[in-house]
Enzyme design. Structure first.
Site, PDB file in Angstrom:
ATOM      1  N   TRP A  70      -0.154   1.724  -0.537  1.00  0.00           N
ATOM      2  CA  TRP A  70       0.740   1.569  -1.685  1.00  0.00           C
ATOM      3  C   TRP A  70       1.754   2.690  -1.817  1.00  0.00           C
ATOM      4  CZ3 TRP A  70       1.321  -2.969  -3.592  1.00  0.00           C
ATOM      5  CH2 TRP A  70       0.287  -3.897  -3.450  1.00  0.00           C
ATOM      6  N   GLU A  71       1.468   3.838  -1.237  1.00  0.00           N
ATOM      7  CA  GLU A  71       2.462   4.904  -1.254  1.00  0.00           C
ATOM      8  C   GLU A  71       3.548   4.645  -0.223  1.00  0.00           C
ATOM      9  OE1 GLU A  71       2.841   7.322  -3.305  1.00  0.00           O
ATOM     10  OE2 GLU A  71       0.978   7.069  -4.439  1.00  0.00           O
TER      11      GLU A  71
END
Length: 269
Positions: free
Chosen positions: A121-122
């Site tokens: 998700w980063e």
């Protein structure tokens, strides 16, 4: 006499085993508590060595919320102390934190599922550049603390391997501050601790400390219910709802509710 000797030995040992580190700032204030709102008790000069007896979380200084308690009995921002790592280097101070504090035997590193979730998700950024709300980041969500991310010890552009190493350097700090806010009655398995570390990494230790999620866990509410109801509230960045955050919270809830028999907090199995 024997009891006195043991107590004296313990006190001397605690002092002698405290490690010393150099001050990097020109004039760094040592305060009565872990935050810039506390009174100044003394100051250290650049290059001076200070002994750290324990560390705790407090107000953030240039993205670092760790505060070091020195042998002088006051607290100095870890940002100005050259410890060589981006995280805790000694035991946590037992008298601070949002809850009653853990014994320090919680899992310091999250499981692979948690690391992969954070990385997913980063997103991978090989060289420093602004994130969606304009903050300079690199690797898998490393928030730059100095110009051009000068604090990063890995060469740019990062490979996915070195970016994962940087992430591994960063994550324990967030697991540690999370653990510092939970009381010892909270029970979390490895998936639950990993999911909450991902959330903490995303929103920051300061927001986690004052969150309703932490208050409810410390009160004894059912962890799965708390995660399902509270994590979706953290979906905004820069005041706007971000679909990426909506999806990330769903992924964190899914991991949180994935059954596991491995305890991670307050004790690591």
């Amino acid at each position: 006499m024997k009891l006195f000797s043991l107590a004296l030995f313990a006190a001397l040992s605690a002092t002698s085993f405290a490690k010393s580190y150099p001050v990097t700032g020109n004039t760094v204030n040592c305060r009565s508590g872990p935050g810039t709102s506390y009174g100044v008790k003394k100051s250290y000069q650049k290059g001076q060595s200070v002994s750290i007896s324990c560390q705790t979380s407090g107000s953030s200084v240039s993205g670092n919320n760790i505060w070091d308690k020195t042998s002088d009995g006051c607290y100095v921002a870890d940002y100005y102390i050259k410890t060589g790592v981006n995280g805790y280097v000694t035991t946590k101070c037992g008298s601070t934190g949002g809850g009653s504090g853990s014994s320090g035997s919680y899992c310091k590193k999250i499981n692979t599922a948690g690391v992969n979730l954070v990385a997913q998700w980063e997103g991978f950024v090989p060289s420093p550049k602004p994130d969606p709300i304009g903050l300079p980041t690199v690797g898998y969500g490393h928030l730059c603390q100095k110009k051009n991310c000068a604090e990063v010890k890995y060469k740019f552009p990062l490979s996915q391997t070195t970016a994962k190493q940087l992430l591994s350097d960063d994550l324990p700090k967030y697991t540690a501050c999370l653990a510092g806010y939970l009381n010892s009655k909270v029970k979390l398995n490895d998936n639950q601790l990993a999911a909450l570390t991902s959330w903490t990494f995303n929103v920051g230790c300061g927001n986690v400390k004052t969150s309703t999620l932490i208050k409810r866990l410390n009160k004894g509410d059912n962890p799965n219910t708390v995660a399902s109801q509270e994590l979706p509230n953290w979906r905004k960045a820069g005041g706007k709802v971000m679909q990426g955050l909506v999806n990330r919270r769903k992924a964190e809830i899914k991991l949180f509710k994935t059954a596991s028999s491995k305890q991670a907090y307050p004790k690591c199995q």
